[in-house]
Design an enzyme around this catalytic site. Sequence first.
Site, PDB file in Angstrom:
ATOM      1  N   ASN A  75       0.865  -1.176   0.000  1.00  0.00           N
ATOM      2  CA  ASN A  75       0.000   0.000   0.000  1.00  0.00           C
ATOM      3  C   ASN A  75       0.904   1.230   0.000  1.00  0.00           C
ATOM      4  O   ASN A  75       1.479   1.581   1.028  1.00  0.00           O
ATOM      5  CB  ASN A  75      -0.890  -0.032   1.258  1.00  0.00           C
TER       6      ASN A  75
ATOM      7  N   LYS B  90       0.198   4.260  -0.319  1.00  0.00           N
ATOM      8  CA  LYS B  90      -0.412   5.473   0.261  1.00  0.00           C
ATOM      9  C   LYS B  90      -0.132   6.668  -0.651  1.00  0.00           C
ATOM     10  O   LYS B  90      -0.078   6.509  -1.864  1.00  0.00           O
ATOM     11  CB  LYS B  90       0.085   5.692   1.692  1.00  0.00           C
TER      12      LYS B  90
ATOM     13  N   HIS C 223      -9.446   1.211   4.739  1.00  0.00           N
ATOM     14  CA  HIS C 223      -8.157   1.400   5.412  1.00  0.00           C
ATOM     15  C   HIS C 223      -8.353   2.348   6.599  1.00  0.00           C
ATOM     16  O   HIS C 223      -9.141   3.294   6.521  1.00  0.00           O
ATOM     17  CB  HIS C 223      -7.113   1.963   4.442  1.00  0.00           C
TER      18      HIS C 223
ATOM     19  N   GLU D  44      -6.752   4.749   7.650  1.00  0.00           N
ATOM     20  CA  GLU D  44      -6.567   6.188   7.357  1.00  0.00           C
ATOM     21  C   GLU D  44      -7.810   6.762   6.693  1.00  0.00           C
ATOM     22  O   GLU D  44      -8.154   7.930   6.899  1.00  0.00           O
ATOM     23  CB  GLU D  44      -5.306   6.373   6.499  1.00  0.00           C
TER      24      GLU D  44
ATOM     25  N   GLU E  56      -5.364  -4.961  10.580  1.00  0.00           N
ATOM     26  CA  GLU E  56      -4.317  -3.966  10.811  1.00  0.00           C
ATOM     27  C   GLU E  56      -4.623  -3.203  12.100  1.00  0.00           C
ATOM     28  O   GLU E  56      -5.423  -2.266  12.091  1.00  0.00           O
ATOM     29  CB  GLU E  56      -4.268  -2.964   9.652  1.00  0.00           C
TER      30      GLU E  56
ATOM     31  N   GLY F  51       2.436   2.272  10.652  1.00  0.00           N
ATOM     32  CA  GLY F  51       3.381   3.367  10.466  1.00  0.00           C
ATOM     33  C   GLY F  51       4.065   3.813  11.740  1.00  0.00           C
ATOM     34  O   GLY F  51       4.688   4.865  11.786  1.00  0.00           O
TER      35      GLY F  51
ATOM     36  N   SER G  45       3.464  -2.139  10.318  1.00  0.00           N
ATOM     37  CA  SER G  45       4.909  -2.185  10.543  1.00  0.00           C
ATOM     38  C   SER G  45       5.536  -3.550  10.243  1.00  0.00           C
ATOM     39  O   SER G  45       6.452  -3.984  10.943  1.00  0.00           O
ATOM     40  CB  SER G  45       5.249  -1.730  11.964  1.00  0.00           C
TER      41      SER G  45
HETATM   42  P1  PGA Z   1       2.869   0.263   7.621  1.00  0.00           P
HETATM   43  O1  PGA Z   1       1.410   0.477   6.973  1.00  0.00           O
HETATM   44  O2  PGA Z   1       3.399  -1.035   7.048  1.00  0.00           O
HETATM   45  O3  PGA Z   1       3.657   1.449   7.184  1.00  0.00           O
HETATM   46  O4  PGA Z   1       2.684   0.179   9.087  1.00  0.00           O
HETATM   47  C1  PGA Z   1       0.527  -0.597   6.792  1.00  0.00           C
HETATM   48  C2  PGA Z   1      -0.753  -0.089   6.178  1.00  0.00           C
HETATM   49  O5  PGA Z   1      -1.194   1.013   6.508  1.00  0.00           O
HETATM   50  O6  PGA Z   1      -1.373  -0.790   5.362  1.00  0.00           O
END
Ligand code: PGA
Length: 250
Positions: free
Chosen positions: A9, A11, A95, A97, A167, A173, A212
């Site tokens: 992803n 983003k 997601h 976000e 997640e 992140g 992460s």
């Molecule tokens: P990350 O993001 O691997 O940077 O923690 C995962 C995601 O948001 O799908």
Amino acid sequence: MRKPFVAGNWKMNGSRDSVRTLLDGIKAGMADVSVAEVAVCPPAIYIADVQQQLEGSAIGCGGQDVSTQASGAFTGEISTAMLQDFACRYTLVGHSERRTLHGEDDALVARKFSVASAAGLIPILCIGETLQEREANETESVVSRQLDAVIELDGIEALADCIIAYEPVWAIGTGKTASSAQAQEVHAFIRQKLAELNADVAEGVRILYGGSVKGSNAEELFGQTDIDGGLIGGASLMADDFLAICRAAR
Ligand code: PGA
């Protein structure tokens, strides 16, 4: 047997140049990725470039989000047909976000899931609890509620052709990965919950872990019984890091 799946992803990251470099790197290393199904979810504006660069490769492409509407006066939105016009096979829905920064609630996410799967896209349904919810012991009720919204709208059978990404929001992140035991516990709970409604769907659906994931922790996470791969943010932006994670999915 569930085929492991790893999706990047991206983003809101990248440029036309960096996308080219990243995909060249990933394609060059794919020969070592013997088992996993692999996909990337670029920012929408780069999907056309990505489609071109992925032609003839086994790597799939997906949207990061999709509209519930087919067409019309919906400024900024992208429809299922538009994603498919550019050969996308997948789309993320819900997601965290999108849920937190864009106010997408369970009902809207369920509708996005519904239009995506009706169109023949494979929805990657993202679910997970915040830190506050985990500390209040609400992890199971939160993921249940998020799944129930989809099941109530479309029925348990709709989950047969989708991918679920668990997640935990506190791990996205932040560099704080759920331990493999913590992740497995929730994945097992999700599969058990689905099994109560339909054992075949529960057995077949792929449940990814996200938050992460790195080359250094992927193997242990993916080694858990109910973890079928990963949804990768930060580490999907560097070809070597992403490939290391893809190789760990066996
Ligand atoms: P990350 O993001 O691997 O940077 O923690 C995962 C995601 O948001 O799908």
